[in-house]
Design a protein around this motif. Structure first.
Motif, PDB file in Angstrom:
ATOM      1  N   MET A 104       0.863  -1.461  -0.391  1.00 41.00           N
ATOM      2  CA  MET A 104       0.070   0.021   0.452  1.00 41.00           C
ATOM      3  C   MET A 104       0.492   1.447   0.070  1.00 41.00           C
ATOM      4  O   MET A 104       1.765   1.409   0.161  1.00 41.00           O
TER       5      MET A 104
ATOM      6  N   ARG B 262      -2.378   4.145  -5.023  1.00 39.44           N
ATOM      7  CA  ARG B 262      -3.732   3.395  -4.969  1.00 39.44           C
ATOM      8  C   ARG B 262      -4.590   2.902  -6.166  1.00 39.44           C
ATOM      9  O   ARG B 262      -4.855   1.772  -5.797  1.00 39.44           O
TER      10      ARG B 262
ATOM     11  N   THR C 210      -3.108   1.403  -9.057  1.00 46.11           N
ATOM     12  CA  THR C 210      -3.054  -0.213  -9.035  1.00 46.11           C
ATOM     13  C   THR C 210      -4.472  -0.800  -9.316  1.00 46.11           C
ATOM     14  O   THR C 210      -4.386  -1.451 -10.091  1.00 46.11           O
TER      15      THR C 210
ATOM     16  N   LEU D 109      -4.365 -11.322  -6.565  1.00 44.48           N
ATOM     17  CA  LEU D 109      -4.247  -9.771  -5.908  1.00 44.48           C
ATOM     18  C   LEU D 109      -6.453  -9.378  -5.236  1.00 44.48           C
ATOM     19  O   LEU D 109      -5.909  -8.727  -4.573  1.00 44.48           O
TER      20      LEU D 109
ATOM     21  N   ASP E 103      -6.254  -8.392  -1.527  1.00 42.71           N
ATOM     22  CA  ASP E 103      -5.617  -6.912  -1.349  1.00 42.71           C
ATOM     23  C   ASP E 103      -6.376  -6.580  -1.211  1.00 42.71           C
ATOM     24  O   ASP E 103      -6.311  -4.899  -1.213  1.00 42.71           O
TER      25      ASP E 103
ATOM     26  N   THR F   5      -8.832  -5.829   1.095  1.00 45.34           N
ATOM     27  CA  THR F   5      -8.682  -4.927   2.211  1.00 45.34           C
ATOM     28  C   THR F   5      -8.833  -4.024   1.677  1.00 45.34           C
ATOM     29  O   THR F   5      -8.783  -3.126   2.612  1.00 45.34           O
ATOM     30  N   ALA F   6      -8.268  -2.909   0.751  1.00 46.61           N
ATOM     31  CA  ALA F   6      -8.572  -1.887   0.020  1.00 46.61           C
ATOM     32  C   ALA F   6      -9.940  -1.494   0.022  1.00 46.61           C
ATOM     33  O   ALA F   6      -9.626  -0.075   0.193  1.00 46.61           O
TER      34      ALA F   6
ATOM     35  N   SER G  98     -10.976   0.552   3.385  1.00 51.49           N
ATOM     36  CA  SER G  98      -9.801   1.536   3.852  1.00 51.49           C
ATOM     37  C   SER G  98     -10.355   2.241   4.191  1.00 51.49           C
ATOM     38  O   SER G  98     -11.826   2.541   3.612  1.00 51.49           O
TER      39      SER G  98
ATOM     40  N   ALA H 222     -10.882   0.107  -5.138  1.00 49.89           N
ATOM     41  CA  ALA H 222     -10.782  -0.917  -4.924  1.00 49.89           C
ATOM     42  C   ALA H 222     -12.210  -1.912  -5.214  1.00 49.89           C
ATOM     43  O   ALA H 222     -12.212  -2.892  -5.506  1.00 49.89           O
TER      44      ALA H 222
END
Length: 58
Positions: free
Chosen positions: A1, A8, A11, A23, A26, A29-30, A33, A42
């Motif tokens: 991150m 971010r 990505t 991914l 991940d 999780t993002a 945020s 995300a």
């Protein structure tokens, strides 16, 4: 991150574009945020991966 929100977000979009399903955790999780723009990017990326992987929902 990255500490840069723009990185971010870019990505997350790239993960979806390149269909990097490994991914997925991940991105989840993002998506949780505290930064709203990162979370939105995300979540959008996750939706794109779902559509690519499982087809469009009705």
């Amino acid at each position: 991150m990255s500490e840069e929100g723009t990185i971010r977000q870019e990505t997350a979009a790239r993960i979806a574009t390149e269909e990097l399903t490994w991914l997925w955790p991940d991105l989840e999780t993002a998506a949780e945020s505290s930064d709203a723009e990162t979370a939105f990017a995300a979540a959008e990326a996750l939706e794109q991966l779902r559509e690519c992987r499982f087809g469009l929902a009705d």
